[in-house]
Design a protein around this motif. Structure first.
Motif, PDB file in Angstrom:
ATOM      1  N   THR A  34     -32.113 -52.143  74.144  1.00 39.85           N
ATOM      2  CA  THR A  34     -31.828 -50.536  72.933  1.00 39.85           C
ATOM      3  C   THR A  34     -31.953 -49.445  73.287  1.00 39.85           C
ATOM      4  N   GLY A  35     -31.213 -47.987  72.881  1.00 40.74           N
ATOM      5  CA  GLY A  35     -31.953 -47.009  73.359  1.00 40.74           C
ATOM      6  C   GLY A  35     -31.164 -45.632  72.884  1.00 40.74           C
ATOM      7  N   ASN A  36     -30.070 -44.765  73.127  1.00 39.14           N
ATOM      8  CA  ASN A  36     -29.216 -43.774  72.358  1.00 39.14           C
ATOM      9  C   ASN A  36     -28.661 -43.406  73.830  1.00 39.14           C
ATOM     10  N   LEU A  37     -27.378 -43.532  72.964  1.00 44.73           N
ATOM     11  CA  LEU A  37     -26.174 -43.280  74.008  1.00 44.73           C
ATOM     12  C   LEU A  37     -25.793 -42.122  73.666  1.00 44.73           C
ATOM     13  N   SER A  38     -25.557 -41.118  74.530  1.00 46.69           N
ATOM     14  CA  SER A  38     -25.283 -39.507  74.474  1.00 46.69           C
ATOM     15  C   SER A  38     -23.848 -39.558  75.116  1.00 46.69           C
ATOM     16  N   LEU A  39     -23.463 -38.753  74.554  1.00 44.18           N
ATOM     17  CA  LEU A  39     -21.663 -37.959  75.314  1.00 44.18           C
ATOM     18  C   LEU A  39     -22.113 -36.368  76.853  1.00 44.18           C
ATOM     19  N   GLU A  40     -23.096 -36.465  76.394  1.00 46.96           N
ATOM     20  CA  GLU A  40     -23.002 -35.133  76.904  1.00 46.96           C
ATOM     21  C   GLU A  40     -23.275 -35.248  78.677  1.00 46.96           C
ATOM     22  N   ASN A  41     -22.449 -34.191  79.309  1.00 41.86           N
ATOM     23  CA  ASN A  41     -22.528 -34.327  80.551  1.00 41.86           C
ATOM     24  C   ASN A  41     -21.124 -35.139  81.242  1.00 41.86           C
ATOM     25  N   ASN A  42     -20.415 -35.026  80.422  1.00 46.14           N
ATOM     26  CA  ASN A  42     -19.266 -36.607  80.426  1.00 46.14           C
ATOM     27  C   ASN A  42     -19.769 -37.728  80.470  1.00 46.14           C
ATOM     28  N   GLY A  43     -21.083 -38.169  79.939  1.00 46.56           N
ATOM     29  CA  GLY A  43     -21.710 -39.746  79.771  1.00 46.56           C
ATOM     30  C   GLY A  43     -20.966 -40.346  78.878  1.00 46.56           C
ATOM     31  N   GLY A  44     -21.182 -40.857  78.071  1.00 45.67           N
ATOM     32  CA  GLY A  44     -21.359 -42.726  77.480  1.00 45.67           C
ATOM     33  C   GLY A  44     -21.110 -43.736  77.147  1.00 45.67           C
ATOM     34  N   PHE A  45     -22.520 -44.410  78.739  1.00 41.17           N
ATOM     35  CA  PHE A  45     -21.993 -46.362  78.352  1.00 41.17           C
ATOM     36  C   PHE A  45     -23.811 -46.256  78.632  1.00 41.17           C
ATOM     37  N   ALA A  46     -24.586 -47.353  78.691  1.00 40.42           N
ATOM     38  CA  ALA A  46     -25.690 -47.677  78.957  1.00 40.42           C
ATOM     39  C   ALA A  46     -25.634 -49.146  79.022  1.00 40.42           C
ATOM     40  N   SER A  47     -26.022 -49.716  79.958  1.00 42.79           N
ATOM     41  CA  SER A  47     -25.923 -50.994  80.424  1.00 42.79           C
ATOM     42  C   SER A  47     -27.544 -51.200  80.313  1.00 42.79           C
ATOM     43  N   THR A  48     -27.154 -52.975  80.470  1.00 42.69           N
ATOM     44  CA  THR A  48     -27.964 -53.507  81.058  1.00 42.69           C
ATOM     45  C   THR A  48     -28.110 -55.308  81.866  1.00 42.69           C
ATOM     46  N   ARG A  49     -27.916 -55.237  82.995  1.00 44.17           N
ATOM     47  CA  ARG A  49     -27.497 -56.778  83.878  1.00 44.17           C
ATOM     48  C   ARG A  49     -28.612 -57.969  84.149  1.00 44.17           C
ATOM     49  N   SER A  50     -28.164 -59.241  84.631  1.00 47.28           N
ATOM     50  CA  SER A  50     -29.430 -59.523  85.758  1.00 47.28           C
ATOM     51  C   SER A  50     -28.707 -60.172  86.578  1.00 47.28           C
TER      52      SER A  50
END
Length: 188
Positions: free
Chosen positions: A67-83
């Protein structure tokens, strides 16, 4: 009297086990590491973005929440998790299945054939329905190799015995809150 109590407890246990196994149409072995310390977050902050996310564990309900907040600020735009996954865990499977509950957004299920932090991933997108548990089955042959959103030509075909990481990514270019629960990852 003891026999009656044991009989009732046995009946309750059998009903419980039937409920557990019938609650999901997935029949293979579930690999899901419920230890949050074994998962890591990789957001666009590695490139200056401002997305934020976390992984929560609901051991009582046997699922994990990304869970979280996706932001497009500062050329952003992704969130991920892995194991990481155990070597050879998926054996010679031709399909990998997941069971998720989403928020109506499109996510990516991502597999990697190495244990490195950076590098390409094999990707399959899936569309969630808000607050509905869904099962998805993905043919390994249909995973698309990508590096930072770009198609990789000439990458080796993904095989189950080479899977070393599993994960989820949100990058749908829609800023705002997100939530993806998952309770099953396995060969099917």
């Amino acid at each position: 009297m003891n026999y009656l109590i044991k009989s009732k407890l046995t009946s309750i246990w059998v009903l419980f086990l039937c409920g557990v196994f019938m609650s999901s149409n997935l029949t293979s072995k579930n690999w899901l590491n419920h230890d949050a310390a074994e998962w890591w977050i990789v957001n666009d902050t590695v490139m200056g973005g401002r997305s934020a996310s976390e992984l929560l564990v609901s051991k009582q309900d046997a699922f994990m929440r990304f869970t979280g907040n996706l932001s497009l600020e500062n050329n952003g735009g992704f969130a991920s998790t892995r194991s990481h996954t155990p070597a050879g865990y998926f054996g010679d499977a031709e399909k990998v299945c997941i069971e998720v509950r989403g928020d109506g957004r499109e996510y990516q299920f991502r597999l990697r054939s190495d244990r490195n932090f950076d590098g390409y991933a094999y990707v399959q997108s899936f569309q969630t329905q808000q607050n509905q548990w869904q099962s998805f089955s993905f043919q390994l042959a249909n995973f698309v190799p990508q590096f930072r959103g770009r198609l990789i030509k000439g990458a080796p075909v993904l095989s189950a015995d080479n899977i070393r990481q599993v994960g989820f990514l949100l990058g749908d270019k829609n800023p705002g809150r997100f939530q993806l629960d998952f309770r099953f990852i396995g060969a099917c």
